[in-house]
Design a protein around this motif. Structure first.
Motif, PDB file in Angstrom:
ATOM      1  N   TRP A   1       0.368   8.168  -2.203  1.00  0.00           N
ATOM      2  CA  TRP A   1       0.767   6.941  -1.531  1.00  0.00           C
ATOM      3  C   TRP A   1       0.188   7.302   0.033  1.00  0.00           C
ATOM      4  O   TRP A   1       0.418   8.136   0.432  1.00  0.00           O
TER       5      TRP A   1
ATOM      6  N   LEU B   1      -6.954   2.161  -7.439  1.00  0.00           N
ATOM      7  CA  LEU B   1      -5.834   1.509  -6.302  1.00  0.00           C
ATOM      8  C   LEU B   1      -4.880   0.887  -7.503  1.00  0.00           C
ATOM      9  O   LEU B   1      -5.090  -0.294  -7.581  1.00  0.00           O
TER      10      LEU B   1
ATOM     11  N   GLU C   1      -1.246   0.446  -6.797  1.00  0.00           N
ATOM     12  CA  GLU C   1      -0.449  -0.494  -6.363  1.00  0.00           C
ATOM     13  C   GLU C   1      -0.783  -0.754  -4.722  1.00  0.00           C
ATOM     14  O   GLU C   1      -1.412  -0.064  -4.118  1.00  0.00           O
ATOM     15  N   LYS C   2      -0.413  -2.062  -4.290  1.00  0.00           N
ATOM     16  CA  LYS C   2      -0.733  -2.549  -2.947  1.00  0.00           C
ATOM     17  C   LYS C   2       0.660  -3.348  -2.548  1.00  0.00           C
ATOM     18  O   LYS C   2       0.846  -4.542  -2.917  1.00  0.00           O
TER      19      LYS C   2
ATOM     20  N   GLU D   1       2.857  -5.021   0.477  1.00  0.00           N
ATOM     21  CA  GLU D   1       2.493  -5.930   2.004  1.00  0.00           C
ATOM     22  C   GLU D   1       3.929  -6.265   2.271  1.00  0.00           C
ATOM     23  O   GLU D   1       4.523  -7.131   1.779  1.00  0.00           O
TER      24      GLU D   1
ATOM     25  N   TRP E   1       2.852  -1.620   5.380  1.00  0.00           N
ATOM     26  CA  TRP E   1       2.116  -1.575   4.031  1.00  0.00           C
ATOM     27  C   TRP E   1       1.924  -0.480   3.515  1.00  0.00           C
ATOM     28  O   TRP E   1       2.065   0.923   3.973  1.00  0.00           O
TER      29      TRP E   1
ATOM     30  N   ASN F   1      -0.404   1.893   0.021  1.00  0.00           N
ATOM     31  CA  ASN F   1      -1.532   1.587  -1.113  1.00  0.00           C
ATOM     32  C   ASN F   1      -0.983   2.892  -1.873  1.00  0.00           C
ATOM     33  O   ASN F   1      -0.708   4.058  -1.445  1.00  0.00           O
TER      34      ASN F   1
ATOM     35  N   TYR G   1      -2.832   5.217  -4.520  1.00  0.00           N
ATOM     36  CA  TYR G   1      -4.225   5.498  -5.027  1.00  0.00           C
ATOM     37  C   TYR G   1      -3.839   6.933  -6.110  1.00  0.00           C
ATOM     38  O   TYR G   1      -3.354   7.958  -5.968  1.00  0.00           O
TER      39      TYR G   1
END
Length: 621
Positions: free
Chosen positions: A441, A466, A468-469, A471, A476, A478, A480
């Motif tokens: 993450w 990717l 999870e993203k 916001e 924020w 991401n 990976y």
């Protein structure tokens, strides 16, 4: 009976204080704690030793220890949580409302004290800092109490009044070093009234001022070392102020509310007009004190002008220092100028209408215009962290720029390793081979948007998915997932079926060794093994070379929660390897666990452990 008599005489004050409390505790934990508040929580953690506490404040903060020390004691009594910390600030805020009542009452009259308290009660700026885990509400409180006692001291110079005045002055200096600017304004006022004091009373007045100075110095003395550190600052993150810096700041004090500021401007103009109408009487000591308009103007104008001029000059010639929250201790000046302006209104009905106008539009600005209690305005570290924990069942590593902040939210998630790095630097490490290609993450916040070089973006697209993203407000993350992380166990052999990189949390040094600086519980994800007998081979040493207290690092080894080994590591580098036999049945999944349980630091010696490698080998049945 005494209580009912007091309430009968002070029912408006009681109503104001109750309203102040409600406005400061309502939705008190709605906002996530942000960067500075997280530092306050970390630095006031009651689990820290007093040495760690002191050194933490000296390293992280540019202010004295007092607020954080009191907050630490509050945590000891009521528990370590953001709710407790913010309630502490809210209560300080209510006392701040009461303090300005006392000051207004002493400076002008009881009605002025009530008007001032009502205006602070609904003031957006004061409410917001009464809901924040920082010392600005305390700075407001003790500054007002100090000026309250200054007025009493000037009216009745005595040793006892000098002591109390010095006590509150020392306390606000222990809240924030900006208080020294305020102290300079008080010294100018004392000098002015010393000059005006009749000749026969000068020595007594001067002696009482010395008492004030000694008490102030004694109360402040614990923060002297911290003050020296602040004087060494040669640069700061603030920018030089623009031409409208103070105008913007004054507007911010009242929430930038157009209607509130319109009413305030009108009252201030009315105050100035009436001030200029004051007759030119003699300027003797007693005449000035007896004329409340002139006396209050001398106190407030000196307080305000010194508090603005010195920071302005220093911001342009040396280090920028104009930030609205640093100036919360001049908010009382503005409130009292407005109060005196309202007090000049002779018609009771008009006076009530003006007060109602300011209070009503302040409340409407809070609840309607700003929707203050339901609108997110602070970086959502808390919400982001909770979502990462929820969506991270594999306990993948968390890489963050703010490595000293995020751990606060992961205190109960010891299996999630947190590494401090920027996204570009972390990907560069994977590209160079110094960092292992594993799922991770990446999270960031506090005005740091997603940013990565084109080369590193290509690397991520090639080697990661990717998954999870997330916001949130000014925060924020991401997730990976590595395309190369699937563990395959072949029947022909199980070489590399278990490696150090599979354990979490992980702390590999530059040579790829796993270093344990404190007690730890390291676990792998389940690993499928075919039926049979195996050897678990661990190459590890205890550090340092000489045992601490005659004892080396101690390990427990578990597989699927079953203990297979319990032993002390050798400090001898020639005796690294240990082998332990275990069995796998029915092609079961196996979770490997290493527990280091006797970390200690004594007499400058730190017991640690280092694991060079770990592997498993199938042996004949």
């Amino acid at each position: 009976m005494k209580f009912f008599n007091w309430f009968k005489e002070n029912y408006w004050l009681t109503i104001i204080l109750i309203a102040a409390l409600l406005l400061r505790i309502y939705h008190i934990n709605f906002q996530s704690i942000w960067l500075d508040e997280i530092l306050s929580m970390n630095n006031s953690n009651p689990k820290l030793s007093m040495k760690q506490f002191y050194e933490g404040i000296m390293f992280w903060e540019f202010m004295p220890h007092m607020y954080f020390l009191i907050l630490r004691f509050v945590f000891d009594i009521f528990g370590y949580s953001t709710t407790v910390a913010r309630l502490f600030s809210a209560i300080i805020g209510v006392f701040g409302v009461y303090s300005i009542y006392l000051f207004g009452k002493e400076l002008i009259n009881k009605r002025s004290g009530l008007i001032a308290a009502a205006l602070v009660c609904v003031n957006f700026f004061h409410i917001s800092y009464s809901q924040e885990v920082r010392p600005y509400g305390m700075l407001f409180l003790f500054t007002v109490l100090s000026f309250y006692r200054l007025v009493i001291f000037i009216k009745k110079p005595s040793i006892s009044n000098g002591i109390i005045f010095g006590l509150f002055t020392g306390l606000y200096l222990n809240c924030h070093f900006f208080g020294f600017i305020t102290l300079f304004s008080q010294c100018l006022l004392l000098l002015f009234f010393l000059i005006k004091t009749p000749k026969e009373n000068k020595n007594k007045f001067f002696g009482n001022c010395i008492v004030f100075g000694i008490v102030t110095l004694i109360v402040f003395s614990p923060s002297f070392e911290a003050l020296l550190r602040v004087t060494e600052i040669k640069s700061f993150w603030l920018q030089k102020p623009g031409p409208d810096a103070f105008t913007s700041m004054f507007r911010e004090f009242f929430g930038n509310s157009e209607m509130v500021i319109y009413g305030i401007n009108s009252v201030v103009i009315f105050y100035i007009i009436n001030l200029f109408k004051e007759k030119n009487n003699t300027s003797s000591y007693n005449t000035i004190i007896s004329n409340k308009v002139v006396f209050s103007f001398i106190i407030l104008s000196t307080w305000l002008s010194v508090s603005l001029i010195i920071p302005l000059i220093r911001s342009y010639l040396d280090v920028p220092m104009i930030l609205s929250r640093y100036f919360i201790n001049i908010l009382p000046v503005l409130i009292l100028v407005i109060t005196i302006g309202i007090n000049f209104i002779k018609n009771n009905l008009i006076r009530i209408i003006v007060i109602t106008y300011l209070v009503l539009f302040s409340i409407l600005d809070l609840f309607v215009v700003k929707n203050y209690y339901n609108t997110v305005t602070k970086s959502q570290y808390r919400e982001l962290s909770e979502e990462i924990i929820k969506r991270n069942p594999d306990k993948s590593k968390l890489v963050v720029y703010w490595s000293w902040l995020f751990p606060y939210f992961f205190q109960n998630e010891s299996q999630i390793a947190i590494e401090g790095n920027s996204l570009d630097e972390y990907v560069n490490g994977m590209r160079s081979g110094s960092i292992i290609n594993k799922s991770f993450w990446y999270a960031d916040a506090n005005s740091r948007p997603f940013q990565i070089s084109p080369e590193n973006q290509i690397y991520l697209d090639t080697n990661f998915i990717l998954k999870e993203k997330l916001e949130f407000y000014d925060a924020w993350a991401n997730y990976y997932v590595s395309k190369n992380q699937t563990i395959e166990i072949k029947k022909s052999g199980i070489k590399n079926a278990l490696t150090l990189e599979m354990f979490s949390p992980i702390n590999l040094n530059e040579k790829g060794n796993l270093v344990l600086y404190e007690n730890a519980n390291l676990k792998t994800e389940p690993i499928n093994l075919e039926n049979g007998n195996y050897e678990l081979i661990i190459n590890a040493n205890s550090l340092p070379e000489n045992p601490v207290n005659g004892e080396n690092a101690h390990f427990k080894i578990k597989i699927n929660n079953n203990e297979i080994a319990n032993y002390y590591l050798s400090e001898n580098k020639n005796q690294q390897s240990k082998k332990f036999v275990f069995s796998s049945k029915n092609n079961e999944s196996n979770t490997f666990e290493i527990i280091y349980d006797n970390d200690v630091f004594e007499d400058g010696k730190d017991r640690n452990a280092i694991i060079y490698s770990i592997s498993i080998k199938k042996i004949a049945n």
